[in-house]
Design a protein around this motif. Structure first.
Motif, PDB file in Angstrom:
ATOM      1  N   TRP A 259      29.961  72.655  10.875  1.00  0.00           N
ATOM      2  CA  TRP A 259      28.816  72.919  11.741  1.00  0.00           C
ATOM      3  C   TRP A 259      27.751  73.743  11.002  1.00  0.00           C
ATOM      4  O   TRP A 259      26.550  73.451  11.102  1.00  0.00           O
ATOM      5  N   ALA A 260      28.197  74.745  10.228  1.00  0.00           N
ATOM      6  CA  ALA A 260      27.248  75.561   9.467  1.00  0.00           C
ATOM      7  C   ALA A 260      26.630  74.759   8.330  1.00  0.00           C
ATOM      8  O   ALA A 260      25.442  74.911   8.017  1.00  0.00           O
ATOM      9  N   SER A 261      27.423  73.892   7.681  1.00  0.00           N
ATOM     10  CA  SER A 261      26.891  73.036   6.624  1.00  0.00           C
ATOM     11  C   SER A 261      25.808  72.117   7.173  1.00  0.00           C
ATOM     12  O   SER A 261      24.742  71.945   6.574  1.00  0.00           O
ATOM     13  N   ALA A 262      26.093  71.525   8.337  1.00  0.00           N
ATOM     14  CA  ALA A 262      25.112  70.635   8.957  1.00  0.00           C
ATOM     15  C   ALA A 262      23.846  71.394   9.340  1.00  0.00           C
ATOM     16  O   ALA A 262      22.728  70.887   9.179  1.00  0.00           O
ATOM     17  N   GLN A 263      24.007  72.634   9.820  1.00  0.00           N
ATOM     18  CA  GLN A 263      22.835  73.423  10.182  1.00  0.00           C
ATOM     19  C   GLN A 263      21.975  73.738   8.959  1.00  0.00           C
ATOM     20  O   GLN A 263      20.738  73.699   9.035  1.00  0.00           O
ATOM     21  N   HIS A 264      22.608  74.047   7.840  1.00  0.00           N
ATOM     22  CA  HIS A 264      21.853  74.321   6.615  1.00  0.00           C
ATOM     23  C   HIS A 264      21.056  73.086   6.185  1.00  0.00           C
ATOM     24  O   HIS A 264      19.873  73.192   5.836  1.00  0.00           O
ATOM     25  N   ILE A 265      21.696  71.920   6.250  1.00  0.00           N
ATOM     26  CA  ILE A 265      21.006  70.688   5.859  1.00  0.00           C
ATOM     27  C   ILE A 265      19.839  70.421   6.796  1.00  0.00           C
ATOM     28  O   ILE A 265      18.725  70.086   6.371  1.00  0.00           O
ATOM     29  N   GLU A 266      20.067  70.591   8.098  1.00  0.00           N
ATOM     30  CA  GLU A 266      19.008  70.352   9.070  1.00  0.00           C
ATOM     31  C   GLU A 266      17.847  71.325   8.873  1.00  0.00           C
ATOM     32  O   GLU A 266      16.672  70.949   8.967  1.00  0.00           O
ATOM     33  N   SER A 267      18.152  72.581   8.587  1.00  0.00           N
ATOM     34  CA  SER A 267      17.114  73.604   8.453  1.00  0.00           C
ATOM     35  C   SER A 267      16.338  73.485   7.151  1.00  0.00           C
ATOM     36  O   SER A 267      15.107  73.645   7.121  1.00  0.00           O
ATOM     37  N   MET A 268      17.047  73.191   6.059  1.00  0.00           N
ATOM     38  CA  MET A 268      16.411  73.188   4.747  1.00  0.00           C
ATOM     39  C   MET A 268      15.795  71.843   4.393  1.00  0.00           C
ATOM     40  O   MET A 268      14.904  71.762   3.554  1.00  0.00           O
ATOM     41  N   LYS A 269      16.274  70.792   5.020  1.00  0.00           N
ATOM     42  CA  LYS A 269      15.749  69.457   4.723  1.00  0.00           C
ATOM     43  C   LYS A 269      15.104  68.877   5.993  1.00  0.00           C
ATOM     44  O   LYS A 269      13.944  69.087   6.258  1.00  0.00           O
ATOM     45  N   HIS A 270      15.895  68.186   6.800  1.00  0.00           N
ATOM     46  CA  HIS A 270      15.338  67.584   8.010  1.00  0.00           C
ATOM     47  C   HIS A 270      16.485  67.023   8.822  1.00  0.00           C
ATOM     48  O   HIS A 270      17.552  66.695   8.280  1.00  0.00           O
TER      49      HIS A 270
END
Length: 289
Positions: free
Chosen positions: A74-85
């Motif tokens: 969940w945290a990995s997905a949040q980082h990807i969503e926040s830093m990329k799209h």
């Protein structure tokens, strides 16, 4: 084969093999709701990530993750969503689960039963594939509300994968509920921390859970198969999905894998854990042994 009912909630007045056979009879009668985790499909060694940890490891092969996010899907997905799209995250989820997962024997068996409700908590499409030979069923999936501009928490799909409605779902003999979404038929994914913060803010009052799920779980127990509850989010979701259902619930768990938090969760929720590997429990549940 050693099988035991753990004394977490007080066991039924029968030994564990007899209890598993009785649970199989209750499933066939529609008195239990199967709640499936990725461990069900994992028995067939599918070509996709089948645990949150494996999904986090997949993300780590695609994106440089901060230490705090590594190992946590969940945290990995949040980082990807926040830093990329969000589109990047959705594309990676599509890549992770692109390979079709064939139904496991348990899923084929469940698909042969006229079950009112099946809950499937992983993102693969194996349970949908198992039901594909029938026309009297449909599916409801949890959806992310990121960027959709709609006040919706879920979408309905018929047996052909076409978007449907809550009214149509009332006529389905079997409802497949995918609370976290799924790769098919439309790539709906609840996966990032932001997705779950939004849902968990409302889930105590049950808004994100479809009315038809609430109605079909009423007075029925749950049987948890292939699930782990070592993560707070997984426990929170299970607690809310089983809310206001029947009084007696069971979980088939690997004997040596239970964490202290899982044992506490079973005690709090009135779930009787049956300490037996899933592969050994299946013949007893299905009547093959």
């Amino acid at each position: 084969m050693t099988i035991a009912v753990l004394p977490a909630t007080g066991s039924d007045a029968m030994d564990a093999p007899a209890l598993l056979r009785e649970l199989g009879r209750r499933l066939r009668a529609g008195a239990l709701v199967p709640y499936l985790g990725p461990g069900v499909s994992q028995l067939s060694a599918p070509p996709v990530p089948m645990t949150p940890e494996a999904l986090a490891a997949f993300f780590a092969t695609k994106v440089a993750l901060p230490r705090r996010a590594k190992g946590n899907a969940w945290a990995s997905a949040q980082h990807i969503e926040s830093m990329k799209h969000r589109a990047t995250l959705s594309a990676l989820m599509g890549e992770a689960f692109a390979a079709p997962v064939p139904p496991a024997p348990l899923q084929d068996w469940l698909a042969s039963l006229p079950l009112p409700l099946i809950v499937d908590t992983w993102y693969d499409g194996a349970m949908r594939a198992a039901l594909a030979g029938r026309s009297d069923w449909g599916e409801v999936q949890g959806i992310t509300r990121a960027g959709i501009g709609e006040d919706r928490w879920f979408r309905f799909y018929d047996a052909e994968g076409r978007e449907s409605s809550a009214a149509a779902a009332e006529g389905w003999r079997t409802l497949l509920y995918k609370p976290h979404g799924g790769i098919v038929p439309a790539r709906n994914f609840l996966i990032s921390d932001a997705d779950y913060v939004e849902v968990l803010t409302e889930i105590d009052i049950q808004t994100p859970i479809p009315d038809i799920v609430r109605n079909r779980r009423a007075e029925r127990g749950f049987l948890f198969l292939g699930c782990r509850f070592h993560d707070q989010m997984l426990r929170s979701y299970a607690r809310q999905v089983k809310k206001r259902s029947g009084e007696r619930h069971y979980a088939v768990m690997e004997p040596d894998s239970l964490t202290r938090n899982e044992t506490r969760f079973f005690l709090q929720e009135g779930i009787t854990p049956i300490a037996v590997p899933l592969a050994e429990a299946l013949p007893l549940l299905t009547g093959a042994a």
